[in-house]
Design a protein around this motif. Sequence first.
Motif, PDB file in Angstrom:
ATOM      1  N   PHE A  25      28.921 -15.723  26.701  1.00 44.51           N
ATOM      2  CA  PHE A  25      27.531 -16.173  26.650  1.00 44.51           C
ATOM      3  C   PHE A  25      26.889 -16.040  25.274  1.00 44.51           C
ATOM      4  CE2 PHE A  25      28.601 -14.705  30.867  1.00 44.51           C
ATOM      5  CZ  PHE A  25      28.243 -15.793  31.644  1.00 44.51           C
ATOM      6  N   VAL A  26      27.242 -14.998  24.554  1.00 43.70           N
ATOM      7  CA  VAL A  26      26.618 -14.748  23.249  1.00 43.70           C
ATOM      8  C   VAL A  26      27.352 -15.576  22.207  1.00 43.70           C
ATOM      9  CG1 VAL A  26      26.096 -13.007  21.519  1.00 43.70           C
ATOM     10  CG2 VAL A  26      25.908 -12.452  23.957  1.00 43.70           C
ATOM     11  N   THR A 111      21.248  -4.298  32.030  1.00 44.74           N
ATOM     12  CA  THR A 111      21.445  -4.968  30.740  1.00 44.74           C
ATOM     13  C   THR A 111      20.642  -6.256  30.665  1.00 44.74           C
ATOM     14  OG1 THR A 111      23.710  -4.121  30.639  1.00 44.74           O
ATOM     15  CG2 THR A 111      23.157  -5.938  29.154  1.00 44.74           C
ATOM     16  N   ASP A 112      19.885  -6.394  29.585  1.00 41.89           N
ATOM     17  CA  ASP A 112      19.167  -7.641  29.308  1.00 41.89           C
ATOM     18  C   ASP A 112      19.666  -8.185  27.979  1.00 41.89           C
ATOM     19  OD1 ASP A 112      17.368  -7.767  31.555  1.00 41.89           O
ATOM     20  OD2 ASP A 112      16.332  -6.051  30.673  1.00 41.89           O
ATOM     21  N   LEU A 113      20.018  -9.457  27.977  1.00 43.82           N
ATOM     22  CA  LEU A 113      20.436 -10.127  26.750  1.00 43.82           C
ATOM     23  C   LEU A 113      19.595 -11.378  26.558  1.00 43.82           C
ATOM     24  CD1 LEU A 113      24.342  -9.950  26.988  1.00 43.82           C
ATOM     25  CD2 LEU A 113      22.820  -8.450  25.711  1.00 43.82           C
ATOM     26  N   PHE A 118      23.267 -16.447  30.403  1.00 42.69           N
ATOM     27  CA  PHE A 118      23.676 -15.112  30.823  1.00 42.69           C
ATOM     28  C   PHE A 118      22.751 -14.594  31.918  1.00 42.69           C
ATOM     29  CE2 PHE A 118      23.022 -10.533  30.636  1.00 42.69           C
ATOM     30  CZ  PHE A 118      24.317 -10.055  30.764  1.00 42.69           C
ATOM     31  N   ASN A 119      21.453 -14.761  31.724  1.00 42.94           N
ATOM     32  CA  ASN A 119      20.494 -14.235  32.697  1.00 42.94           C
ATOM     33  C   ASN A 119      20.576 -14.966  34.032  1.00 42.94           C
ATOM     34  OD1 ASN A 119      19.379 -12.095  31.147  1.00 42.94           O
ATOM     35  ND2 ASN A 119      18.360 -13.623  29.892  1.00 42.94           N
ATOM     36  N   ARG A 120      20.854 -16.270  34.002  1.00 37.19           N
ATOM     37  CA  ARG A 120      21.046 -17.005  35.271  1.00 37.19           C
ATOM     38  C   ARG A 120      22.280 -16.489  36.004  1.00 37.19           C
ATOM     39  NH1 ARG A 120      20.142 -21.731  32.329  1.00 37.19           N
ATOM     40  NH2 ARG A 120      22.359 -22.242  32.515  1.00 37.19           N
ATOM     41  N   LEU A 125      25.065 -13.165  40.087  1.00 39.97           N
ATOM     42  CA  LEU A 125      26.056 -12.123  40.372  1.00 39.97           C
ATOM     43  C   LEU A 125      25.436 -10.948  41.118  1.00 39.97           C
ATOM     44  CD1 LEU A 125      28.087 -12.023  37.050  1.00 39.97           C
ATOM     45  CD2 LEU A 125      29.017 -12.430  39.322  1.00 39.97           C
ATOM     46  N   LEU A 126      24.262 -10.530  40.702  1.00 39.84           N
ATOM     47  CA  LEU A 126      23.629  -9.381  41.355  1.00 39.84           C
ATOM     48  C   LEU A 126      23.181  -9.725  42.774  1.00 39.84           C
ATOM     49  CD1 LEU A 126      21.572  -7.896  38.375  1.00 39.84           C
ATOM     50  CD2 LEU A 126      23.713  -7.031  39.366  1.00 39.84           C
ATOM     51  N   ARG A 127      22.795 -10.964  42.973  1.00 40.22           N
ATOM     52  CA  ARG A 127      22.350 -11.393  44.300  1.00 40.22           C
ATOM     53  C   ARG A 127      23.529 -11.586  45.250  1.00 40.22           C
ATOM     54  NH1 ARG A 127      19.989 -15.879  42.826  1.00 40.22           N
ATOM     55  NH2 ARG A 127      21.860 -17.107  43.279  1.00 40.22           N
ATOM     56  N   ASP A 128      24.581 -12.281  44.784  1.00 38.91           N
ATOM     57  CA  ASP A 128      25.650 -12.713  45.692  1.00 38.91           C
ATOM     58  C   ASP A 128      26.978 -11.980  45.528  1.00 38.91           C
ATOM     59  OD1 ASP A 128      23.898 -14.647  46.746  1.00 38.91           O
ATOM     60  OD2 ASP A 128      24.414 -16.040  45.129  1.00 38.91           O
TER      61      ASP A 128
END
Length: 195
Positions: A25-26, A111-113, A118-120, A125-128
Amino acid sequence: MNYLAHIHLASITETSLVGNFAGDFVRGSVLSDLPEPIQQGIKIHRKVDSFTDRHDKVRLAKQGFPAKLRRTAGICLDIWFDHLLLLNNERFPPYIINTVLQDFYQQLAQTDLPDERFNRVKQSLLRDRWLAQYEQEQTCLRAFYTVEQRLGNRIVFARDSYAFLQANRASYNLLFLDFYPELIEYSCQLSKQVR
């Protein structure tokens, strides 16, 4: 390599799980605004990808694809290797589904980037918690279609690449079992250099 392999290699090398994941992503070479463990993980991710792409065994595997599918063979192999890693994970501890992914999701939540994609993916990932679904072949097909859509459907490869990998699953599994220990060894050496 795709998401799971990078996370698994990070666990083996005791480097940042999220940093190794974030390499997809970065963009760019200026990483100084990111925390040091994330920077290290991104550097390892990029070198692992480069090692994999240049490796003779992987290059031969790509050449084994039908000519019309070779342009995206590397993408398909990266995704298929995640599937094979889960199928063969007892050979390459630590076990991903019950241990590594739990740690990864905890790190990811903290982690926030500054990257929209990345955030989407992070929220999804955290939801599903869908990474463990790569144990099923069908998840690879869905991932192939996702890449196809991201490429604006300019290259149509998902269905045919999936059928090819299914038809040749035994030989690609042997390739993975031969190649992955070399990648682990390379990653361990690399992690000592970036610390």
